[in-house]
Design an enzyme around this catalytic site. Structure first.
Site, PDB file in Angstrom:
ATOM      1  N   PHE A 152       0.822  -1.208   0.000  1.00 54.13           N
ATOM      2  CA  PHE A 152       0.000   0.000   0.000  1.00 54.13           C
ATOM      3  C   PHE A 152       0.863   1.268   0.000  1.00 54.13           C
ATOM      4  O   PHE A 152       0.844   2.057  -0.951  1.00 54.13           O
ATOM      5  CB  PHE A 152      -0.930  -0.036   1.212  1.00 54.13           C
ATOM      6  CG  PHE A 152      -1.550   1.282   1.583  1.00 54.13           C
ATOM      7  CD1 PHE A 152      -2.193   2.060   0.635  1.00 54.13           C
ATOM      8  CD2 PHE A 152      -1.486   1.745   2.892  1.00 54.13           C
ATOM      9  CE1 PHE A 152      -2.765   3.289   0.982  1.00 54.13           C
ATOM     10  CE2 PHE A 152      -2.055   2.949   3.247  1.00 54.13           C
ATOM     11  CZ  PHE A 152      -2.692   3.722   2.287  1.00 54.13           C
TER      12      PHE A 152
ATOM     13  N   GLY B  89     -24.511  -0.121   5.634  1.00 54.07           N
ATOM     14  CA  GLY B  89     -25.654   0.202   6.479  1.00 54.07           C
ATOM     15  C   GLY B  89     -25.726  -0.614   7.753  1.00 54.07           C
ATOM     16  O   GLY B  89     -26.717  -0.524   8.485  1.00 54.07           O
TER      17      GLY B  89
ATOM     18  N   ASP C  69      12.686 -11.807  -0.940  1.00 55.90           N
ATOM     19  CA  ASP C  69      12.404 -11.753   0.485  1.00 55.90           C
ATOM     20  C   ASP C  69      13.581 -11.094   1.193  1.00 55.90           C
ATOM     21  O   ASP C  69      14.732 -11.472   0.973  1.00 55.90           O
ATOM     22  CB  ASP C  69      12.207 -13.193   0.987  1.00 55.90           C
ATOM     23  CG  ASP C  69      11.640 -13.286   2.387  1.00 55.90           C
ATOM     24  OD1 ASP C  69      11.989 -12.436   3.229  1.00 55.90           O
ATOM     25  OD2 ASP C  69      10.853 -14.216   2.648  1.00 55.90           O
TER      26      ASP C  69
ATOM     27  N   TYR D  21       3.889  -6.855  17.436  1.00 57.89           N
ATOM     28  CA  TYR D  21       4.219  -5.995  16.303  1.00 57.89           C
ATOM     29  C   TYR D  21       5.095  -4.827  16.747  1.00 57.89           C
ATOM     30  O   TYR D  21       6.165  -4.566  16.170  1.00 57.89           O
ATOM     31  CB  TYR D  21       2.935  -5.473  15.662  1.00 57.89           C
ATOM     32  CG  TYR D  21       3.152  -4.425  14.604  1.00 57.89           C
ATOM     33  CD1 TYR D  21       3.913  -4.690  13.467  1.00 57.89           C
ATOM     34  CD2 TYR D  21       2.592  -3.148  14.724  1.00 57.89           C
ATOM     35  CE1 TYR D  21       4.112  -3.722  12.492  1.00 57.89           C
ATOM     36  CE2 TYR D  21       2.789  -2.181  13.766  1.00 57.89           C
ATOM     37  CZ  TYR D  21       3.545  -2.467  12.650  1.00 57.89           C
ATOM     38  OH  TYR D  21       3.745  -1.500  11.692  1.00 57.89           O
TER      39      TYR D  21
END
Length: 335
Positions: free
Chosen positions: A11, A185, A48, A135
């Site tokens: 991203f 919704g 990797d 993390y």
């Protein structure tokens, strides 16, 4: 500059690569996944960061700077061992390659998760780190490996960027899930919505990265990143309803009831191994402030180009254009 970007297909990576290329830099990517779009890459290594040969291949053409975005970071389906193997061992292997290649400039994307519970106050770079998740712990360990690398040579430049939650087009995590629920919704607000949440629109983070790349003096530089001004959950939810053309529900669920419902989804997820975007941990997070002081990077000349309102508008437009009429499309293409 010739720059190696690890995690280039992800991203943030895909947005960063395109912007760097637009600025005239030569970009090589290294990622476990093939890029779904060239995004301005000059070269790409399907590999990797934990594998020495892959790292060496990506550095063989000569690199002036390495930007490490490769990481395990999702909050579902990742074991503690995976966080440490990829985020820590991967960083160690990558930096060994950087060391052998003689690269003097390394930028590492860390996380505000290194501050842990201290995030309920306005954390600055001087705030003592205290990670409370695998993390955050793995990212802090990777920072320390990088600091040791820089200490070997005073001419080396290490820049550590600690962003908060990043959102924008091509992101499929927290903000995407919230937009999807509101659009469907089925969203019900849990709690009062007063908790402040630090957020960062991806193009602002990329712009900040470019600003840091222009700093060439050696040493260790650590920068938080979040957009300004701060926004609380209630106003964020209200704005997303407006942008999606939805009526905000008048009924709100008490936090205890939302957490209880989250536990039901936890059980279903444990049995099915499916991520439903709802969990007790995610519901609890709605009521926990996440506050970051990112004034340091602004004092170094960065000016946020895109307002929070504009960032949300762009993100919702991307969502509506690609997902409004097809709630379950494949996400493995370059939307």
């Amino acid at each position: 500059m010739r720059i190696l970007v690890t995690g280039s297909s992800g991203f943030i990576g895909s947005h960063l690569v395109r912007r760097l290329a637009d600025e005239g830099h030569i970009i090589v990517g290294l990622d476990l996944n093939e890029p779904l779009d060239p995004y301005g890459l000059t070269g790409f290594v399907h590999g990797d960061i934990r594998i020495e040969e892959d790292v060496r291949t990506s550095l063989d053409t000569g690199v002036d700077c390495v930007i490490n975005l490769a990481a395990k970071h999702y909050d579902f389906g990742i074991t503690e061992e995976e966080y440490w193997d990829y985020n820590v061992n991967g960083s160690r292997c990558l930096l060994e390659g950087v060391r052998k290649a003689g690269v003097q400039h390394y930028m590492f994307y860390s996380t505000i998760a290194v501050y842990g519970d201290r995030l309920t106050s306005r954390c600055s770079e001087a705030t003592e780190t205290n990670p409370n998740t695998p993390y955050g712990e793995s990212k802090l360990a990777a920072e320390r490996i990088a600091i040791d690398w820089q200490a070997e040579d005073s001419q080396r430049l290490l820049q550590v960027v600690r962003p908060c939650v990043v959102y924008g087009p091509r992101n499929f995590t927290n903000t995407f899930n919230l937009i999807k629920q509101i659009d469907s919704g089925v969203f019900i607000q849990c709690g009062r919505g007063e908790a402040v949440k630090a957020m960062a629109y991806v193009e602002n983070l990329v712009d900040a990265t470019l600003r840091l790349l222009s700093r060439r003096n050696g040493g260790v530089q650590i920068f938080n990143y979040s957009d300004e001004p701060e926004v609380n959950v209630g106003s964020l939810v209200r704005q997303l309803h407006t942008l999606l053309g939805k009526q905000e529900p008048s009924i709100r669920m008490p936090m205890w009831a939302g957490v209880a419902a989250g536990y039901v989804f936890d059980l279903i997820s444990a049995v099915t191994r499916m991520n439903f975007g709802v969990s007790s941990a995610r519901v609890k997070k709605l009521d926990v402030p996440i506050r970051i002081d990112s004034s340091k990077i602004r004092q170094n000349g960065f000016v946020q180009p895109i307002t929070i309102d504009e960032g949300l508008q762009r993100t919702v437009k991307w969502f509506v254009d690609n997902f409004h009429d097809n709630p379950n499309p494949p996400i493995n293409r370059p939307y």
